[in-house]
Every structure is written in C-alpha cells, then in structure tokens.
Design an enzyme around this catalytic site. Sequence first.
Site, PDB file in Angstrom:
ATOM      1  N   GLU A 378      40.827  10.388 -59.183  1.00 28.57           N
ATOM      2  CA  GLU A 378      41.623  11.601 -58.876  1.00 28.57           C
ATOM      3  C   GLU A 378      43.033  11.252 -58.395  1.00 28.57           C
ATOM      4  O   GLU A 378      43.588  11.873 -57.484  1.00 28.57           O
ATOM      5  CB  GLU A 378      40.867  12.535 -57.929  1.00 28.57           C
ATOM      6  CG  GLU A 378      39.717  13.171 -58.688  1.00 28.57           C
ATOM      7  CD  GLU A 378      39.084  14.375 -58.070  1.00 28.57           C
ATOM      8  OE1 GLU A 378      39.775  15.088 -57.327  1.00 28.57           O
ATOM      9  OE2 GLU A 378      37.904  14.600 -58.352  1.00 28.57           O
TER      10      GLU A 378
HETATM   11  N1  COS Z   1      52.078  21.455 -59.094  1.00 23.82           N
HETATM   12  C1  COS Z   1      52.805  22.152 -60.009  1.00 23.82           C
HETATM   13  N2  COS Z   1      53.629  21.559 -60.885  1.00 23.82           N
HETATM   14  C2  COS Z   1      53.732  20.220 -60.831  1.00 23.82           C
HETATM   15  C3  COS Z   1      53.026  19.435 -59.914  1.00 23.82           C
HETATM   16  C4  COS Z   1      52.169  20.109 -59.014  1.00 23.82           C
HETATM   17  N3  COS Z   1      51.458  19.445 -58.107  1.00 23.82           N
HETATM   18  N4  COS Z   1      53.315  18.138 -60.099  1.00 23.82           N
HETATM   19  C5  COS Z   1      54.193  18.100 -61.101  1.00 23.82           C
HETATM   20  N5  COS Z   1      54.444  19.360 -61.550  1.00 23.82           N
HETATM   21  C6  COS Z   1      55.365  19.770 -62.610  1.00 23.82           C
HETATM   22  C7  COS Z   1      56.781  19.298 -62.278  1.00 23.82           C
HETATM   23  O1  COS Z   1      57.461  20.254 -61.488  1.00 23.82           O
HETATM   24  C8  COS Z   1      57.391  19.150 -63.643  1.00 23.82           C
HETATM   25  O2  COS Z   1      57.789  20.414 -64.120  1.00 23.82           O
HETATM   26  P1  COS Z   1      59.299  20.606 -64.666  1.00 23.82           P
HETATM   27  O3  COS Z   1      59.403  19.639 -65.831  1.00 23.82           O
HETATM   28  O4  COS Z   1      59.364  22.031 -65.053  1.00 23.82           O
HETATM   29  O5  COS Z   1      60.200  20.228 -63.533  1.00 23.82           O
HETATM   30  C9  COS Z   1      56.224  18.704 -64.517  1.00 23.82           C
HETATM   31  O6  COS Z   1      55.028  19.086 -63.815  1.00 23.82           O
HETATM   32  C10 COS Z   1      56.203  17.209 -64.730  1.00 23.82           C
HETATM   33  O7  COS Z   1      56.218  16.608 -63.441  1.00 23.82           O
HETATM   34  P2  COS Z   1      56.596  15.085 -63.215  1.00 23.82           P
HETATM   35  O8  COS Z   1      57.841  14.783 -63.972  1.00 23.82           O
HETATM   36  O9  COS Z   1      56.548  14.813 -61.751  1.00 23.82           O
HETATM   37  O10 COS Z   1      55.368  14.392 -63.960  1.00 23.82           O
HETATM   38  P3  COS Z   1      55.057  12.865 -64.189  1.00 23.82           P
HETATM   39  O11 COS Z   1      54.724  12.687 -65.621  1.00 23.82           O
HETATM   40  O12 COS Z   1      56.150  12.014 -63.597  1.00 23.82           O
HETATM   41  O13 COS Z   1      53.701  12.649 -63.349  1.00 23.82           O
HETATM   42  C11 COS Z   1      52.261  12.228 -61.460  1.00 23.82           C
HETATM   43  C12 COS Z   1      53.564  12.850 -61.999  1.00 23.82           C
HETATM   44  C13 COS Z   1      52.297  10.714 -61.438  1.00 23.82           C
HETATM   45  C14 COS Z   1      52.156  12.759 -60.029  1.00 23.82           C
HETATM   46  C15 COS Z   1      51.073  12.729 -62.299  1.00 23.82           C
HETATM   47  O14 COS Z   1      51.103  12.189 -63.594  1.00 23.82           O
HETATM   48  C16 COS Z   1      49.739  12.397 -61.671  1.00 23.82           C
HETATM   49  O15 COS Z   1      49.283  13.072 -60.750  1.00 23.82           O
HETATM   50  N6  COS Z   1      49.062  11.337 -62.181  1.00 23.82           N
HETATM   51  C17 COS Z   1      47.728  11.006 -61.754  1.00 23.82           C
HETATM   52  C18 COS Z   1      46.731  11.744 -62.560  1.00 23.82           C
HETATM   53  C19 COS Z   1      45.403  11.739 -61.930  1.00 23.82           C
HETATM   54  O16 COS Z   1      45.243  12.040 -60.752  1.00 23.82           O
HETATM   55  N7  COS Z   1      44.411  11.428 -62.729  1.00 23.82           N
HETATM   56  C20 COS Z   1      43.062  11.456 -62.309  1.00 23.82           C
HETATM   57  C21 COS Z   1      42.326  12.337 -63.250  1.00 23.82           C
HETATM   58  S1  COS Z   1      40.937  13.076 -62.547  1.00 23.82           S
HETATM   59  S2  COS Z   1      39.721  11.661 -62.100  1.00 23.82           S
END
Ligand code: COS
Length: 396
Positions: A378
């Site tokens: 997660e």
């Molecule tokens: N809530 C709402 N919107 C969100 C958000 C959140 N928590 N996090 C990101 N967003 C939105 C951003 O605002 C952005 O929107 P805009 O392009 O309109 O500005 C868009 O999503 C992309 O965000 P960002 O550029 O931050 O995305 P990244 O590709 O850099 O990824 C992380 C960010 C690393 C935080 C994300 O890929 C992540 O959480 N990875 C881990 C995944 C995970 O937990 N996997 C486990 C699966 S379940 S076992």
Amino acid sequence: MGYILNEEQMETVNLAKDFANKSVKPIVAEYDREGKMPIDLYQQAAEMGLTALEIPEEFGGYGVDYYTILAAYEELAKVDGGFATGVAAAGLGLKPVLIAGTPEQKTYFASFLNGDREGLDSPETGYSGYAAFCLTEADAGSDAAAGKTTAVKKGDEYIINGSKCFITNAALASVYTVFALTDKSKGTKGISAFIVERDREGVSLGAEEDKMGIRLSNTATVNFDDVHVPADHLLGQEGKGFIYAMQTLDMARPSIAALACGTAQRALDEAVAYAKQRVTFGKPIIAHQAILFKLADMDIQVEVARSSVINYVNKYYDCKKKGNRNFSREAAICKCYAGDMSVQVCLDAIQILGGYGYSREYPVEKLLRDAKIYQIYEGTNEVQRMVIGGALAKSK
Ligand code: COS
C-alpha cells in the site's frame, strides 16, 4: 488501548477479537508453515460481517465508523497479520466504489461483500465476501501511473487487457476494482477505474506468491485477456481513475497502520510475558533495567503509532465535515511510522527472547516476518515520505 470506544463500538471490536482468538489462533502456526489461506475462516469472517463493516447501511452494509473498524483490524492482526490483511484488503477493493460509484454500483458491489450470496462466489473458493484492488503491475509499483493495462471502449462495453501483480485476495475475491488506461496519451489523466467480476470470461489467475510473511493471505497475479465489461462498470468518470486510486490509498493506508500496531502489540505482549518468567543472574529478566527500558521503549512506540492512527481518523472526520479530502499527509504519517515501528518492536522482542526469539518454536520470529510487509505494501514507506514531503513543500 488508545481508542476510546462506547459499548456498541466495543461489541464489534470484541466480535473480531473473539473470532480471531478462538478460531484463527489455533491454526496460525500450521497455515504459516504451509503458506495456505484458511478459506473457511475467511468465509466465516465475511458471514460475520467483517468485510462489510464500512459499507453504509443504505447500500447493504453496517455503516461502522473508522475508529471501530481500525480497532477491530488491530485485534485481528494481534493474532495474524496475514488474515487481517485479507480482511482489510476487501475494504481496499471496496473503497474506489465508495469514492466514485453510483448508488446502484455501491449496492451491487456491496452484495459481493455480504458473504455467501449465491452466484457471486469466487471460482477458486466457491465463496463470496471478498474484493481485491488491482492497481499494481510488474513495472508499476511505486510508480503507479506506469501501468500498461488497457480498457478500450467498443459500443456499450469496455474490453480490458493486461496483467496485475501482487494482488492481495486475488483468489479469494469474487469481485475486483481494476485500473486501466482508456487513453494512453494522457498519462495519469488517461487512467480509468472499473468493477470487474471474478467470473468474467478472460479473467484468470497467474502465479501465487510464496511470501516471507503474512502467509495466511493470498497474493497472486490476475490476468485480463479480452475481458468484456458493460460500460456501466466504469467508476466515476473516464480519466479520473488515478485520482480515485490515490484517494483510495489515502483511506486505506491507515488500515495498514492499524495492522502494524496489532503485530507490534502482540510482539510486546509476548516479550513482557517472557521477561516475567525468564530468570537470569537470580531474577526475572524484567527486573534488569536493560530489558525493562527496552520494553518501555517498545510500549511508547506502539502507543504513539496507535495515536497516529487515531489522529488520522480525527482528521478524516473533520475533513468530511468540511467537505474536503486533505488527509493524505495524516494517512501517510501513520502508515509510515507504524510500519517502521512494527519492524523495530518485533526485532526488539526477538532480542529479549534471545535464542528462543530466533527459534520457530516461539511466535516472535513469525511476527517479524509479518511486520516487514507493512513497510512495503500500500505504498512503500519511501512513497509515504514522498507524500509527506510533498505536503511540506506545498505548505504556506
Ligand atoms: N488525492 C487526490 N489526487 C491526487 C492524490 C491524492 N492523494 N495524489 C496525487 N493526486 C493527483 C495530483 O494532484 C495530480 O493531479 P494533477 O495532474 O491534476 O495535478 C495527479 O494525481 C498525479 O499526481 P502526481 O504527479 O503526484 O503522481 P505521481 O505519478 O508522481 O505519483 C505517488 C505519486 C508516488 C504518490 C503515487 O504514484 C503513489 O502513491 N504510488 C504508490 C502506489 C501504491 O501505494 N501502490 C500500492 C498499491 S496497493 S497494495
């Protein structure tokens, strides 16, 4: 226990606690050794309602609050982190539907989680009651937006192709939430979310993971080969799937923190019990300050981690009242702190038990194997630090 719960809330927590202690605890060592999921016990948990706790009553669930749910998850994890993972992952699969689904989709999805509904069962287990969240792919873990699974609209259907890996409950679930590209050119804004029933043609299971810990949970690859789903299985809007996935994880990461607290609390309890009866240099080892202080530090860490989970729930309900979702930071903080804490507390418990701690004869080595996953799934704890750091960078 840091949760302050009323009698009705405690009834739900005690239901989970008693079931875990009476039914799950006796089989843990054997199933851990063999790496099997106790299918009948999972089904019993679903029939007791443990996978439908957070579904609002209007959609066929129990509408239980998150203080109670997370306290109940902690009780399950005190007995087994893997079993608790399977139960909590049903909620992970459900959350995108709660976030973006129509009332009809919520009612439909909820019917899979209510346990033993005829015709809604998993082909592997013959039971219903579980869901799975299909986001991760071989080349898209931390970089969740790098997935290659596609969903192409044709008439009033979408056709899904791709493969999802490390899926908790892959075989146990009778329904999945699946994230797929509806427009490859748009990056995160080209991802959409779908409800996909396990028994649809073209859905198949790949390799099951042989894991270091949480061995009572099921983790496998799920393949989608020309899987046709009706257009009304799209959740929310096309292109909003990545946001729904992130919002889901913001709500799900505290469940992992609660599990981490459960595993750590169990390690502490085992270490205290051992330290009271093990005698060295003429006295129980708990009377040696080196041991007593280590136990005190473990207690501090578990309590602080649990408080960070409660802090998240406070923030969640405050945001709900205010109509926003600004709780990503609190979710990431509790998941990250509790995950790291759980590994350290389990290591300390092993140290206190010495050679016995390292032996499979005692339960603490297994707790460490379980705890390690809390720093990984997660969202790795490195990803949590990206989220927390991102919030700091944006702060005014
Ligand atoms: N809530 C709402 N919107 C969100 C958000 C959140 N928590 N996090 C990101 N967003 C939105 C951003 O605002 C952005 O929107 P805009 O392009 O309109 O500005 C868009 O999503 C992309 O965000 P960002 O550029 O931050 O995305 P990244 O590709 O850099 O990824 C992380 C960010 C690393 C935080 C994300 O890929 C992540 O959480 N990875 C881990 C995944 C995970 O937990 N996997 C486990 C699966 S379940 S076992």
